[in-house]
Design a protein around this motif. Structure first.
Motif, PDB file in Angstrom:
ATOM      1  N   GLY A  90      41.648  37.812  29.407  1.00 34.69           N
ATOM      2  CA  GLY A  90      40.731  38.549  30.270  1.00 34.69           C
ATOM      3  C   GLY A  90      41.402  39.705  30.983  1.00 34.69           C
ATOM      4  N   ARG A 125      42.610  42.550  28.445  1.00 27.98           N
ATOM      5  CA  ARG A 125      41.474  43.348  27.963  1.00 27.98           C
ATOM      6  C   ARG A 125      40.900  44.211  29.088  1.00 27.98           C
ATOM      7  NH1 ARG A 125      39.714  43.632  22.460  1.00 27.98           N
ATOM      8  NH2 ARG A 125      40.270  41.681  21.435  1.00 27.98           N
ATOM      9  N   GLY A 126      40.947  43.693  30.308  1.00 27.55           N
ATOM     10  CA  GLY A 126      40.388  44.422  31.439  1.00 27.55           C
ATOM     11  C   GLY A 126      41.276  45.531  31.956  1.00 27.55           C
ATOM     12  N   SER A 172      34.493  47.882  41.151  1.00 28.12           N
ATOM     13  CA  SER A 172      35.243  49.083  40.781  1.00 28.12           C
ATOM     14  C   SER A 172      36.313  49.435  41.818  1.00 28.12           C
ATOM     15  CB  SER A 172      34.301  50.271  40.572  1.00 28.12           C
ATOM     16  OG  SER A 172      33.690  50.650  41.799  1.00 28.12           O
ATOM     17  N   HIS A 193      39.098  46.135  41.059  1.00 28.75           N
ATOM     18  CA  HIS A 193      39.803  46.023  39.782  1.00 28.75           C
ATOM     19  C   HIS A 193      40.883  47.086  39.648  1.00 28.75           C
ATOM     20  CE1 HIS A 193      40.419  44.699  35.738  1.00 28.75           C
ATOM     21  NE2 HIS A 193      40.102  45.867  35.216  1.00 28.75           N
ATOM     22  N   SER A 248      43.346  42.035  39.444  1.00 26.96           N
ATOM     23  CA  SER A 248      42.453  42.099  38.290  1.00 26.96           C
ATOM     24  C   SER A 248      41.145  41.388  38.594  1.00 26.96           C
ATOM     25  CB  SER A 248      43.111  41.472  37.056  1.00 26.96           C
ATOM     26  OG  SER A 248      42.217  41.497  35.963  1.00 26.96           O
ATOM     27  N   GLU A 249      40.061  42.119  38.449  1.00 28.25           N
ATOM     28  CA  GLU A 249      38.727  41.530  38.583  1.00 28.25           C
ATOM     29  C   GLU A 249      38.374  40.745  37.316  1.00 28.25           C
ATOM     30  OE1 GLU A 249      34.758  40.764  39.820  1.00 28.25           O
ATOM     31  OE2 GLU A 249      36.473  41.467  40.986  1.00 28.25           O
ATOM     32  N   SER A 250      38.896  41.189  36.176  1.00 33.50           N
ATOM     33  CA  SER A 250      38.672  40.463  34.922  1.00 33.50           C
ATOM     34  C   SER A 250      39.673  39.313  34.842  1.00 33.50           C
ATOM     35  CB  SER A 250      38.821  41.403  33.717  1.00 33.50           C
ATOM     36  OG  SER A 250      40.091  42.017  33.717  1.00 33.50           O
ATOM     37  N   ASP A 251      39.179  38.151  34.453  1.00 29.88           N
ATOM     38  CA  ASP A 251      40.034  36.962  34.493  1.00 29.88           C
ATOM     39  C   ASP A 251      39.592  35.951  33.445  1.00 29.88           C
ATOM     40  OD1 ASP A 251      37.658  36.090  35.590  1.00 29.88           O
ATOM     41  OD2 ASP A 251      38.433  35.781  37.611  1.00 29.88           O
ATOM     42  N   ASP A 261      36.152  36.435  31.748  1.00 32.47           N
ATOM     43  CA  ASP A 261      36.172  37.491  30.733  1.00 32.47           C
ATOM     44  C   ASP A 261      36.908  37.028  29.486  1.00 32.47           C
ATOM     45  OD1 ASP A 261      35.383  40.208  32.451  1.00 32.47           O
ATOM     46  OD2 ASP A 261      36.376  38.668  33.627  1.00 32.47           O
ATOM     47  N   TRP A 278      35.604  37.059  25.666  1.00 37.61           N
ATOM     48  CA  TRP A 278      36.357  37.685  24.569  1.00 37.61           C
ATOM     49  C   TRP A 278      36.687  36.670  23.476  1.00 37.61           C
ATOM     50  CZ3 TRP A 278      36.508  42.518  23.413  1.00 37.61           C
ATOM     51  CH2 TRP A 278      36.396  43.494  24.416  1.00 37.61           C
TER      52      TRP A 278
END
Length: 219
Positions: A48, A51-52, A143, A146, A206-209, A212, A216
């Motif tokens: 995650g 990719r983020g 936004s 992240h 990181s907001e994606s973790d 995410d 993926w």
């Protein structure tokens, strides 16, 4: 929705009534919950994050949750994975002292040289909350969270402010979700100790973790 996956992490991995919970969840939702291993949790978190934040080369990813801390590095000679029984909720519930938290982190010393060249990326609710508090976000804006860079001094300032605040005031602090008000000082303390042990002066949020990473893995 053609494809979905429901996963559970440390809380359910360790629950004595895991089977009872899974059975009741199935009865109510007809969803099959997968209790994933700490290795799978770390792998999905790394997926995650990477990719983020595609511009980051070879990050050291640390995912701090409620019950565990996973660290994974895939950019070295060989992948390094660590899972420590240390999270914001666990630290609060067990009232862990700084010396006790440091003791749980002792395995990090063996990999300190391996981790040194790599930027430390933090995923999880504590890290994203710190970025939100920094910006005093009344309305959460991913936004602005992240990829945010947080210096150790900034994190320490927020920690000292949180420690001095009574819980009632913390619940009204912009950027802090009221339900996290009790655990946020514990999670922040863990991040500061992690940075000190690894001698890192900053983190990237990181907001994606994990969530995410699950998506993926299905893509």
């Amino acid at each position: 929705v053609d494809c979905y996956r429901v996963v559970a992490t440390s809380a359910l991995r360790e629950a004595e009534n895991q089977e009872e919970f899974l059975g009741r969840a199935w009865e109510k939702t007809a969803m099959q919950i997968q209790v994933i291993s700490s290795e799978e949790e770390a792998r999905l978190s790394f997926l995650g994050v990477s990719r983020g934040l595609p511009s980051l080369e070879s990050p050291l990813v640390a995912d701090l949750g409620g019950g565990s801390l996973e660290l994974i590095l895939e950019g070295g000679a060989e992948p390094i994975f660590l899972s420590l029984p240390l999270g914001a909720v666990r630290a609060m519930e067990q009232n862990l002292k700084i010396t006790e938290i440091t003791a749980v982190m002792s395995p990090l010393a063996f990999h300190k040289k391996d981790f040194a060249p790599h930027p430390l990326v933090m995923a999880g609710g504590t890290a994203t909350t710190l970025a939100a508090i920094k910006h005093s976000l009344v309305q959460y804006d991913p936004s602005l969270v992240h990829g945010q860079l947080l210096k150790r001094e900034e994190i320490a300032d927020i920690y000292n402010m949180l420690e001095r605040m009574p819980l009632s005031l913390r619940r009204r602090l912009p950027g802090l979700q009221p339900e996290r008000a009790d655990i946020i000082p514990w999670g922040t303390r863990i991040i500061l100790l992690l940075m000190d042990i690894l001698e890192k002066g900053e983190i990237i949020v990181s907001e994606s973790d994990l969530l995410d990473g699950v998506i993926w893995s299905l893509a």
